[in-house]
Design an enzyme around this catalytic site. Structure first.
Site, PDB file in Angstrom:
ATOM      1  N   ALA A  13       5.195   4.935   3.585  1.00 38.70           N
ATOM      2  CA  ALA A  13       5.524   4.976   5.013  1.00 38.70           C
ATOM      3  C   ALA A  13       4.672   5.947   5.808  1.00 38.70           C
ATOM      4  O   ALA A  13       4.905   6.139   6.995  1.00 38.70           O
ATOM      5  CB  ALA A  13       6.998   5.344   5.183  1.00 38.70           C
ATOM      6  N   ARG A  15       1.367   5.766   6.489  1.00 40.25           N
ATOM      7  CA  ARG A  15       0.231   5.226   7.238  1.00 40.25           C
ATOM      8  C   ARG A  15       0.237   3.706   7.173  1.00 40.25           C
ATOM      9  O   ARG A  15       1.043   3.094   6.469  1.00 40.25           O
ATOM     10  CB  ARG A  15      -1.093   5.756   6.671  1.00 40.25           C
ATOM     11  CG  ARG A  15      -1.331   5.374   5.222  1.00 40.25           C
ATOM     12  CD  ARG A  15      -2.660   5.899   4.724  1.00 40.25           C
ATOM     13  NE  ARG A  15      -2.915   5.482   3.341  1.00 40.25           N
ATOM     14  CZ  ARG A  15      -4.073   5.627   2.718  1.00 40.25           C
ATOM     15  NH1 ARG A  15      -5.086   6.192   3.347  1.00 40.25           N
ATOM     16  NH2 ARG A  15      -4.222   5.225   1.480  1.00 40.25           N
ATOM     17  N   VAL A  55       5.659   5.802  -6.513  1.00 37.40           N
ATOM     18  CA  VAL A  55       6.319   4.623  -7.091  1.00 37.40           C
ATOM     19  C   VAL A  55       5.897   4.367  -8.524  1.00 37.40           C
ATOM     20  O   VAL A  55       6.456   3.486  -9.183  1.00 37.40           O
ATOM     21  CB  VAL A  55       6.080   3.364  -6.229  1.00 37.40           C
ATOM     22  CG1 VAL A  55       6.606   3.570  -4.814  1.00 37.40           C
ATOM     23  CG2 VAL A  55       4.605   2.961  -6.214  1.00 37.40           C
ATOM     24  N   SER A 129       0.356 -10.400  -0.607  1.00 32.72           N
ATOM     25  CA  SER A 129      -0.998 -10.611  -0.090  1.00 32.72           C
ATOM     26  C   SER A 129      -1.393 -12.043  -0.374  1.00 32.72           C
ATOM     27  O   SER A 129      -0.961 -12.630  -1.377  1.00 32.72           O
ATOM     28  CB  SER A 129      -1.995  -9.667  -0.763  1.00 32.72           C
ATOM     29  OG  SER A 129      -3.321  -9.986  -0.393  1.00 32.72           O
ATOM     30  N   TYR A 142      -6.716  -6.103  -8.198  1.00 31.44           N
ATOM     31  CA  TYR A 142      -5.784  -6.170  -7.070  1.00 31.44           C
ATOM     32  C   TYR A 142      -5.114  -7.546  -7.026  1.00 31.44           C
ATOM     33  O   TYR A 142      -3.889  -7.651  -6.876  1.00 31.44           O
ATOM     34  CB  TYR A 142      -6.539  -5.905  -5.770  1.00 31.44           C
ATOM     35  CG  TYR A 142      -5.663  -5.874  -4.538  1.00 31.44           C
ATOM     36  CD1 TYR A 142      -4.918  -4.739  -4.224  1.00 31.44           C
ATOM     37  CD2 TYR A 142      -5.575  -6.975  -3.689  1.00 31.44           C
ATOM     38  CE1 TYR A 142      -4.115  -4.707  -3.097  1.00 31.44           C
ATOM     39  CE2 TYR A 142      -4.773  -6.946  -2.557  1.00 31.44           C
ATOM     40  CZ  TYR A 142      -4.045  -5.814  -2.263  1.00 31.44           C
ATOM     41  OH  TYR A 142      -3.250  -5.776  -1.150  1.00 31.44           O
TER      42      TYR A 142
END
Length: 239
Positions: A13, A15, A55, A129, A142
């Protein structure tokens, strides 16, 4: 679900997309916002409860669940991109992307599922995504982590349906954040993405295709891989 007065936890949270979720939630009248980041001092928003949360650390996830037992909405936004290929890239970087982008949301969902049940069901939103549905050179790690998060989203949606928890997946191409800095392509504004995701929580929608690129990629999933990547390549080259 009406977000006015709701209690929400947002990861990453400090950016970009996460900070945008915090701002839009405030505009919509959320009752309490837990803003989480690895370094809580980097969170600039006012009027939030700041939580130090990496996380990739199960102990910190468990501590966050103990501290935020009134949460009704979990927004799994924290993520990284290392630009690592799968065949020749650094294995530790690949594991770091999986730990952050897949295991982070998984462990947070597991930790907060009982809390959401106790608080009426609520919702989980995963920022995924369009790269969960295709890849490119240098994006292998990714894309693999986001593909896993796509299936995490589908699976937890089914597993949590019985307790009344609504699970939303948000898919997009490029967002105008530090992660996409230097990339010359159309980008969605973080607040637009956050707004689309929150709209889905309020409407009951399960999947958000937040921009033209996400819609384009999703539309080609039934194609043969060769045809699909030729189509993607033509779009990227503008031909």
């Amino acid at each position: 679900m009406d977000l006015k007065g709701a209690v929400v936890l947002v990861t990453g949270a400090n950016r970009g997309i996460g900070a945008a979720f915090v701002r839009v939630l405030q505009d919509r009248g959320a009752g309490k916002i837990y803003a989480a980041a690895r370094d809580a001092t980097t969170i600039q928003a006012d009027g939030v409860e700041k939580i130090a949360l990496d996380v990739t650390r199960p102990g910190q996830i468990e501590a966050a669940a103990r501290a935020a037992g009134d949460v009704q909405v979990l927004i799994n936004n924290a993520g990284i991109s290392t630009g690592t290929s799968l065949v020749t890239g650094d294995e530790a970087s690949i594991r770091r992307e999986m730990d952050t982008n897949f295991y982070g949301p998984l462990l947070l969902t597991r930790a907060f599922a009982p809390i959401l049940r106790a608080n009426g069901g609520g919702a989980v939103l995963n920022v995924v995504s369009a790269l969960s549905w295709f890849t490119a050179p240098g994006a292998g790690a990714y894309a693999a982590s986001k593909a896993a998060t796509w299936m995490l989203t589908d699976s937890t949606r089914q597993e949590l349906a019985g307790q009344g928890t609504h699970v939303v997946g948000v898919y997009m191409g490029l967002v105008d954040t530090d992660m996409s800095k230097g990339m010359q392509a159309p980008k969605i504004h973080p607040a637009e993405l956050a707004g689309a995701g929150l709209d889905a929580i309020e409407s009951g929608e399960q999947e958000v295709l937040a921009d033209d690129w996400a819609r384009f990629i999703k539309s080609g999933l039934a194609l043969d891989p060769r045809e699909r990547y030729e189509r993607i390549g033509a779009a990227l080259s503008g031909s």
